[in-house]
Scaffold this active site. Sequence first.
Site, mmCIF file in Angstrom:
data_model
loop_
_atom_site.group_PDB
_atom_site.id
_atom_site.type_symbol
_atom_site.label_atom_id
_atom_site.label_comp_id
_atom_site.label_asym_id
_atom_site.label_seq_id
_atom_site.Cartn_x
_atom_site.Cartn_y
_atom_site.Cartn_z
ATOM 1 N N GLU A 23 0.854 -1.190 0.000
ATOM 2 C CA GLU A 23 0.000 0.000 0.000
ATOM 3 C C GLU A 23 0.891 1.241 0.000
ATOM 4 O O GLU A 23 1.736 1.387 0.882
ATOM 5 C CB GLU A 23 -0.901 -0.037 1.241
ATOM 6 C CG GLU A 23 -1.834 -1.230 1.225
ATOM 7 C CD GLU A 23 -2.278 -1.691 2.618
ATOM 8 O OE1 GLU A 23 -2.191 -0.917 3.584
ATOM 9 O OE2 GLU A 23 -2.708 -2.862 2.723
ATOM 10 N N GLN A 27 2.030 -2.087 5.603
ATOM 11 C CA GLN A 27 2.290 -0.690 5.945
ATOM 12 C C GLN A 27 2.687 -0.483 7.411
ATOM 13 O O GLN A 27 3.616 0.260 7.704
ATOM 14 C CB GLN A 27 1.063 0.147 5.594
ATOM 15 C CG GLN A 27 1.359 1.601 5.465
ATOM 16 C CD GLN A 27 0.294 2.319 4.657
ATOM 17 O OE1 GLN A 27 -0.812 2.554 5.135
ATOM 18 N NE2 GLN A 27 0.617 2.657 3.421
ATOM 19 N N ASP A 48 0.948 -3.366 12.946
ATOM 20 C CA ASP A 48 -0.396 -3.684 13.466
ATOM 21 C C ASP A 48 -1.265 -4.375 12.417
ATOM 22 O O ASP A 48 -2.189 -5.097 12.762
ATOM 23 C CB ASP A 48 -1.087 -2.401 13.932
ATOM 24 C CG ASP A 48 -0.301 -1.738 15.049
ATOM 25 O OD1 ASP A 48 -0.643 -1.933 16.207
ATOM 26 O OD2 ASP A 48 0.688 -1.038 14.736
ATOM 27 N N TYR A 49 -1.001 -4.136 11.148
ATOM 28 C CA TYR A 49 -1.862 -4.712 10.090
ATOM 29 C C TYR A 49 -1.353 -6.065 9.594
ATOM 30 O O TYR A 49 -1.998 -6.711 8.771
ATOM 31 C CB TYR A 49 -2.014 -3.728 8.923
ATOM 32 C CG TYR A 49 -2.333 -2.337 9.411
ATOM 33 C CD1 TYR A 49 -3.182 -2.166 10.513
ATOM 34 C CD2 TYR A 49 -1.780 -1.208 8.832
ATOM 35 C CE1 TYR A 49 -3.450 -0.898 11.016
ATOM 36 C CE2 TYR A 49 -2.054 0.056 9.319
ATOM 37 C CZ TYR A 49 -2.886 0.201 10.412
ATOM 38 O OH TYR A 49 -3.150 1.444 10.912
ATOM 39 N N HIS A 71 -1.060 2.023 15.830
ATOM 40 C CA HIS A 71 0.179 2.429 15.162
ATOM 41 C C HIS A 71 1.360 2.294 16.101
ATOM 42 O O HIS A 71 2.354 2.974 15.957
ATOM 43 C CB HIS A 71 0.089 3.872 14.645
ATOM 44 C CG HIS A 71 -0.972 4.047 13.605
ATOM 45 N ND1 HIS A 71 -2.291 4.229 13.921
ATOM 46 C CD2 HIS A 71 -0.925 4.032 12.256
ATOM 47 C CE1 HIS A 71 -3.005 4.328 12.820
ATOM 48 N NE2 HIS A 71 -2.210 4.208 11.791
#
Length: 818
Positions: free
Chosen positions: A509, A562, A565-566, A607
């Site tokens: 991303e 990115q 956390d994701y 984040h």
Amino acid sequence: MLTKQNIIMPETVISATSKFSAAELSFEDFKKIVINDYRIGFESRQASLIGRREVLTGKAKFGIFGDGKEVAQLAMAKAFRAGDWRAGYYRDQTFMFATGISNLKEFFAQLYANPDIEKDPASAGRQMNCHFATRYVNADGTWANQAETLNCAADISTTGGHMPRLLGLAYASKLYRQNKELEYLKQFSVNGNEVAFGTIGNGSTSEGLFFETFNAAGVLQVPMAISIWDDAYAISVPAKLQTTKEDISEILKGFQREEGTNGYEIFKVRGWDYVALCETYEKAIDVCRREHVPVLIHVTEMTQPQGHSTSGSHERYKSKERLAWENEHDCLLQMRKWMIESAIATEEEMDELEATAKKYVREVQREAWNDLAGEINEEIRQVSALIGQVAEQSQNSTKLKDVVSELKTTVDPGRKDAISAGRRALRITVKEKLSSRQDLVNWLNAERVKNNERFSSKLFTETSASPLNVPVVKAIYDDDAKVLDGREILNACFDSNFDRDKSLVAFGEDVGAIGDVNQGFAGLQAKYSDLRISDTGIREATIIGQGMGLAMRGLKPIAEIQYLDYLIYATTVLSDDLASLSYRTRGGQKAPVIVRTRGHRLEGIWHSGSPMGLILNAMRGLHICVPRDMTQAAGMYNTLLRGDEPALVIECLNGYRLKERLPSNVGEFTVPLGKAEVLRDGSDMTVVSYGSTLRIVMEAAEELEKMGIRIEVIDPQTLYPFDTENVCGESLKKTNKLLVVDEDMPGGGSAYILQKILETQNGYYHLDSQPKTLPAREHRPPYGTDGDYFSKPSMDDVVEVVYNMMNEANPSKYPNLY
Ligand SMILES: Cc1ncc(C[n+]2csc(CCOP(=O)(O)OP(=O)(O)O)c2C)c(N)n1
Ligand SMILES: [Mg+2]
């Protein structure tokens, strides 16, 4: 229903069923091809029937089979060409037999969990039955010539879990066709002509991974051909509770490409209609291969003659009417009828073919069983003889003889029984000094080595191309080395590597046009083209799948998530698929994806995550790199991009704008994996930390020095492998005190590090006080500077924990702070 009209074969079908052109194909040749197809389908059915019986009688543990799905797979096999790939699921045995990728003998070897690679090349007995894979990593670690072989990515059992990888396999063809710089990689592609075939059950299309993959392939326009085997059930749950309108191709109609749009070609065909299936596959795969348009083939009206698996019977949840319908629409029965009606074969000929096939499959099954049973029986013979010798010298001979006779009467014994008997015999004679006992010990030790190889080897590819074998090259600094932002160091590293290695690609991303949110790739898309550095949709699971498929096909992907956390969105692909790939094929497949992400601390609940325990526990099979700054990160990329094993690199989210010196060999110097570094010498305590907390620990060290306490600070640099040279354990010899600081929750990454130092490195031996951890609090960090201070380890926290440990050891020298 089949009608006489079907008898006149459309031209497309004739060419699809044969390697000759339609014009040359006589009716006799055509008949032969159809009869051969039926034979393969019928043998496959027999394998399913016998396979189930083998489970029910206890010879095999579990069985799941492709009965009721045979005819569509015969058709799919006709469209499959050298260089093509399949990523599918446990129903595809007929396709495997029809293409020759697998055979009946291997099918049974896997059912019996034969750990011999020669017998079960797909998984060496590690996977449940009908989990297929080709071996494309040669013994010396080099790649097989995939352009010349029929390729099958290793199956996994999670429904839909293979979809993200399918996207990557298809995307590789697009890059091979469009990026002319890749022409030198001839063993992987011929002009990107390869189609990636996917198969999935109707129920599994309810999974998010299916929809994510489906959309991404439509956007990317890649040669991906998904077949949905629709038997209207997912175990007991009917289509009504699975799929809107009970019809997956109906609801996916919006993906159909139209004049001037991208999208799919969508086909729907019944699973018992041989003629229509051959025609459909011919047409669908042709457009997919030529135009690189993804296609969906929704195969309906399939059945499950034996129900879902050996775990239960479908009579429990299917109505009598449904069961009767399934009997009538059994695809082989329908094909048989059509063949007789079309004068392809007489009833008698069909009977004879079937009788021969039944006999043949039974013979193959027996051979496969005897292959494994023969080896196990030999081990039982050996251990029984050794225990027998011990019994002759032992005071416990009756007990030992009982062990042997119990072993010899075990029904369908496994290796476990032989080894367990030997271990019991050792326990029985533990207090006796017998020469024969040592022979038994030697035998068990030798078997342990073999069983370790059989059952626990190849978590990593472990070839000469492993990143662990990449030569160490030190960073060189000129006297006037530039001092840059951390992100610029990374940028220079990526630039150099992209220039050196044309097979490198990076995507994620915001990675393409703006060069990632922290600009590590800034300017590189313009320099190297959007075929090499590209943006993706917001789709973490398929970003990893995209990387995985590319890596399996010889490209070197950096797949970017990115923020750390994701990564959780991609955990299933990372854990179930990527991390297990080498293990589940016993080194037959590899996918050297480098996953790039950033985390540890910045702002707010999503984040600043540092879920290292989660990652370490879920992703054994990946190297886990936690660089403290961007220079170390660059060195790790330089290592990983020259190796052939997958890895995760977590950059420090708050470090991109900190100043670092630019090495003159920024694209060449390497940071070896598993090599811990002592950042500061000290004699009072060993403090181990990594990533963003290291800076805090180093500040705390200054503060502690003022208080007369000298801590030794160690950066393991990679958590997997962890400090392979025992730097932490050695430090404890000097300090006798240990503190581990990280930002994960209590019992997460820090518990892992403690286990490594205390247990693996024998660190407990040198401690004179309780080892401690200083992790983050149990909740995620709230937004804002205060949120960070009160939930993540701060410099004050480190100072106080260290001081309190010193206070505990020597309260007069270090009086209470509070
Ligand atoms: C992620 C995941 N969830 C659940 C399961 C358990 N499970 C195995 S097969 C299956 C049904 C799959 O049905 P479908 O996709 O229609 O394929 P079919 O078996 O009918 O061919 C389920 C729920 C699983 N293996 N993986
Ligand atoms: Mg189903």
